[in-house]
Design a protein around this motif. Structure first.
Motif, PDB file in Angstrom:
ATOM      1  N   PRO A  13       0.809  -1.227   0.000  1.00  0.00           N
ATOM      2  CA  PRO A  13       0.000   0.000   0.000  1.00  0.00           C
ATOM      3  C   PRO A  13       0.839   1.274   0.000  1.00  0.00           C
ATOM      4  CG  PRO A  13       0.237  -0.772   2.238  1.00  0.00           C
ATOM      5  CD  PRO A  13       1.025  -1.741   1.374  1.00  0.00           C
ATOM      6  N   HIS A  14       0.174   2.390  -0.364  1.00  0.00           N
ATOM      7  CA  HIS A  14       0.732   3.733  -0.191  1.00  0.00           C
ATOM      8  C   HIS A  14      -0.403   4.706   0.111  1.00  0.00           C
ATOM      9  CE1 HIS A  14       4.831   2.917  -1.429  1.00  0.00           C
ATOM     10  NE2 HIS A  14       4.444   2.415  -2.576  1.00  0.00           N
ATOM     11  N   ARG A  15      -0.089   5.766   0.830  1.00  0.00           N
ATOM     12  CA  ARG A  15      -1.023   6.881   1.022  1.00  0.00           C
ATOM     13  C   ARG A  15      -0.238   8.162   1.269  1.00  0.00           C
ATOM     14  NH1 ARG A  15      -5.928   7.007   5.408  1.00  0.00           N
ATOM     15  NH2 ARG A  15      -7.093   6.074   3.663  1.00  0.00           N
ATOM     16  N   GLY A  16      -0.729   9.278   0.714  1.00  0.00           N
ATOM     17  CA  GLY A  16      -0.250  10.600   1.097  1.00  0.00           C
ATOM     18  C   GLY A  16       0.842  11.210   0.246  1.00  0.00           C
ATOM     19  N   PHE A  17       1.261  10.536  -0.846  1.00  0.00           N
ATOM     20  CA  PHE A  17       2.347  11.080  -1.665  1.00  0.00           C
ATOM     21  C   PHE A  17       2.268  10.483  -3.068  1.00  0.00           C
ATOM     22  CE2 PHE A  17       3.840   7.223   0.233  1.00  0.00           C
ATOM     23  CZ  PHE A  17       4.705   6.636  -0.668  1.00  0.00           C
ATOM     24  N   GLU A  18       3.266  10.804  -3.905  1.00  0.00           N
ATOM     25  CA  GLU A  18       3.335  10.279  -5.267  1.00  0.00           C
ATOM     26  C   GLU A  18       4.624   9.476  -5.436  1.00  0.00           C
ATOM     27  OE1 GLU A  18       1.126  13.216  -8.205  1.00  0.00           O
ATOM     28  OE2 GLU A  18       2.770  14.278  -7.217  1.00  0.00           O
ATOM     29  N   THR A  19       4.535   8.357  -6.160  1.00  0.00           N
ATOM     30  CA  THR A  19       5.732   7.589  -6.507  1.00  0.00           C
ATOM     31  C   THR A  19       6.044   7.810  -7.982  1.00  0.00           C
ATOM     32  OG1 THR A  19       4.593   5.551  -7.143  1.00  0.00           O
ATOM     33  CG2 THR A  19       5.122   5.827  -4.814  1.00  0.00           C
ATOM     34  N   VAL A  20       7.313   8.040  -8.264  1.00  0.00           N
ATOM     35  CA  VAL A  20       7.775   8.280  -9.626  1.00  0.00           C
ATOM     36  C   VAL A  20       8.857   7.257  -9.937  1.00  0.00           C
ATOM     37  CG1 VAL A  20       8.794   9.952 -11.216  1.00  0.00           C
ATOM     38  CG2 VAL A  20       7.325  10.747  -9.342  1.00  0.00           C
ATOM     39  N   THR A  21       8.611   6.402 -10.925  1.00  0.00           N
ATOM     40  CA  THR A  21       9.587   5.392 -11.324  1.00  0.00           C
ATOM     41  C   THR A  21      10.059   5.695 -12.731  1.00  0.00           C
ATOM     42  OG1 THR A  21       8.463   3.739  -9.954  1.00  0.00           O
ATOM     43  CG2 THR A  21      10.052   2.930 -11.577  1.00  0.00           C
ATOM     44  N   TYR A  22      11.337   6.010 -12.872  1.00  0.00           N
ATOM     45  CA  TYR A  22      11.953   6.371 -14.159  1.00  0.00           C
ATOM     46  C   TYR A  22      12.925   5.259 -14.523  1.00  0.00           C
ATOM     47  CZ  TYR A  22      15.067   8.966 -17.373  1.00  0.00           C
ATOM     48  OH  TYR A  22      15.838   9.372 -18.437  1.00  0.00           O
TER      49      TYR A  22
ATOM     50  N   THR B 202       0.013   8.718  -8.282  1.00  0.00           N
ATOM     51  CA  THR B 202      -0.446   9.503  -7.151  1.00  0.00           C
ATOM     52  C   THR B 202      -1.193   8.568  -6.212  1.00  0.00           C
ATOM     53  OG1 THR B 202      -0.685  11.463  -8.559  1.00  0.00           O
ATOM     54  CG2 THR B 202      -1.797  11.501  -6.422  1.00  0.00           C
ATOM     55  N   ALA B 203      -0.589   8.255  -5.069  1.00  0.00           N
ATOM     56  CA  ALA B 203      -1.255   7.364  -4.116  1.00  0.00           C
ATOM     57  C   ALA B 203      -2.444   8.066  -3.482  1.00  0.00           C
ATOM     58  CB  ALA B 203      -0.263   6.906  -3.052  1.00  0.00           C
ATOM     59  N   GLY B 204      -2.272   9.353  -3.127  1.00  0.00           N
ATOM     60  CA  GLY B 204      -3.373  10.122  -2.567  1.00  0.00           C
ATOM     61  C   GLY B 204      -4.023   9.416  -1.393  1.00  0.00           C
TER      62      GLY B 204
ATOM     63  N   LYS C 160      -3.683  19.548   1.731  1.00  0.00           N
ATOM     64  CA  LYS C 160      -4.927  19.682   0.972  1.00  0.00           C
ATOM     65  C   LYS C 160      -5.102  18.594  -0.086  1.00  0.00           C
ATOM     66  CE  LYS C 160      -3.062  22.914  -2.478  1.00  0.00           C
ATOM     67  NZ  LYS C 160      -3.293  22.031  -3.640  1.00  0.00           N
ATOM     68  N   ASP C 161      -4.002  17.922  -0.456  1.00  0.00           N
ATOM     69  CA  ASP C 161      -4.053  16.887  -1.489  1.00  0.00           C
ATOM     70  C   ASP C 161      -3.779  15.481  -0.959  1.00  0.00           C
ATOM     71  OD1 ASP C 161      -4.595  18.708  -3.567  1.00  0.00           O
ATOM     72  OD2 ASP C 161      -2.457  19.172  -3.792  1.00  0.00           O
ATOM     73  N   LYS C 162      -3.606  15.331   0.355  1.00  0.00           N
ATOM     74  CA  LYS C 162      -3.265  14.021   0.906  1.00  0.00           C
ATOM     75  C   LYS C 162      -4.307  12.961   0.552  1.00  0.00           C
ATOM     76  CE  LYS C 162       0.582  14.576   3.367  1.00  0.00           C
ATOM     77  NZ  LYS C 162       1.833  13.896   2.963  1.00  0.00           N
ATOM     78  N   PHE C 163      -5.572  13.390   0.461  1.00  0.00           N
ATOM     79  CA  PHE C 163      -6.650  12.434   0.186  1.00  0.00           C
ATOM     80  C   PHE C 163      -7.209  12.618  -1.226  1.00  0.00           C
ATOM     81  CE2 PHE C 163      -6.224  12.417   4.735  1.00  0.00           C
ATOM     82  CZ  PHE C 163      -6.435  11.083   5.079  1.00  0.00           C
ATOM     83  N   ALA C 164      -6.364  13.079  -2.126  1.00  0.00           N
ATOM     84  CA  ALA C 164      -6.772  13.196  -3.532  1.00  0.00           C
ATOM     85  C   ALA C 164      -7.058  11.808  -4.097  1.00  0.00           C
ATOM     86  CB  ALA C 164      -5.669  13.875  -4.335  1.00  0.00           C
TER      87      ALA C 164
END
Length: 324
Positions: free
Chosen positions: A81-90, A117-119, A151-155
């Motif tokens: 799981p993830h919550r509250g941020f974005e993961t970027v895999t390049y 975006t885990a949001g 403000k975007d944690k639960f996007a």
């Protein structure tokens, strides 16, 4: 490195400095320790030893590989799981497959980026495809965690598949460096990544003896991470090499130069340039959850355990286990 390449002589050139511009000085250089992630793939912990204030809005970054796997060796992660941020895999070399509980997924390969975006909460898996596990091969990439403001944690969760050919390409003034803009704006050119938090993320290849001088948003912090090779950074030429991160101070421009000679298997200096507008909010992290308070972390764990992050799909991608 088969990340996107181009003839720099045909690309738009970065604008030079004005009389009022100042160079960003080097405040700190750190060397990332090595470790293992997921089911056991090797990483360099790129942000180790750097304070949260200098990293903000970034949380974490791993350089995955560079490793030449034998058949049966490639590893990734299982569902988590993830919550509250974005993961970027390049992905620079090799292939990684993605699937998540909100319908996102696909194969990411040379020069492409997956931006998740885990949001409010998501489950996902990142794993090498079966054919790579069976054959082995080169694997090299970056995973970056970008914080979300309160403000975007639960996007709503979101997935972006950014193919390599979509990145914006720029050249240094002398044509000796190629810059790939993955997200944000650089000298008036915008990368394809859509971000909640204002950032710039770019990958530059600097030929031996060449210098890259580029404008940088004064409101952003600035980090330079060496993926491969050796050179110098900053106005006084602070030496830097593979696996090291430079934290830069305030200013309008960044200078990175490649050493005139590189190792035979490192034909150029490869650097990741990243920075963003600091969020300046409390950060509470527990494993794959990044929130603003301890209470929100407890809530995240409870929501995950209650199945509120979605469900693993019936046709779920799973880590491939080679037959012995």
């Amino acid at each position: 490195m088969p990340a996107v390449t181009a003839d720099t002589l045909t690309l738009p050139r970065l604008t030079g400095p004005s009389a009022a511009d100042t160079e960003r000085p080097v405040r700190l250089v750190t060397t990332g320790p090595t470790g293992y992630e997921g089911e056991g793939f090797p990483v360099v912990r790129a942000f180790a030893g750097v304070g949260a204030r200098d990293l903000d809005p970034f949380i974490h970054m791993d350089q995955m590989g560079e490793v030449e796997y034998e058949p049966g060796e490639p590893r990734g992660t299982d569902w988590h799981p993830h919550r509250g941020f974005e993961t970027v895999t390049y992905m620079i070399d090799g292939r990684f497959a993605h699937q998540d509980s909100h319908g996102g997924g696909g194969l990411i390969t040379d020069g492409a980026t997956q931006w998740m975006t885990a949001g409010a909460g998501i489950l996902h898996i990142e794993t090498p495809p079966a054919e790579l596990v069976e054959s082995g091969g080169l694997f090299h990439g970056i995973q970056l965690w970008v914080n979300l403001p309160k403000k975007d944690k639960f996007a709503a969760p979101r997935y972006q598949a950014i193919e390599g050919e979509r990145v914006a390409l720029l050249s240094s003034a002398d044509g000796g460096a190629l810059v790939r803009v993955i997200a944000g704006d650089l000298d008036g050119r915008s990368g394809p990544g859509v971000t909640h938090t204002p950032i710039t993320l770019a990958h530059a290849t600097i030929q031996p003896g060449a210098q890259l001088n580029l404008p940088w948003n004064r409101d952003f912090n600035a980090l330079v991470y060496v993926l491969s090779g050796r050179g110098s950074v900053g106005p006084v030429g602070q030496p830097i090499h593979q696996g090291q991160l430079a934290v830069l101070g305030p200013g309008d421009r960044i200078t990175v130069a490649a050493a005139s000679t590189q190792d035979a298997h490192r034909p150029a200096l490869e650097v990741l340039l990243l920075g963003g507008r600091p969020i300046r909010e409390p950060v509470f992290q527990y494993g794959p959850f990044v929130m603003n308070s301890k209470a929100e972390l407890i809530e995240a764990v409870e929501d995950f355990e209650a199945g509120r992050f979605g469900a693993i799909p019936p046709d779920a991608l799973m880590p491939h286990r080679p037959q012995r």
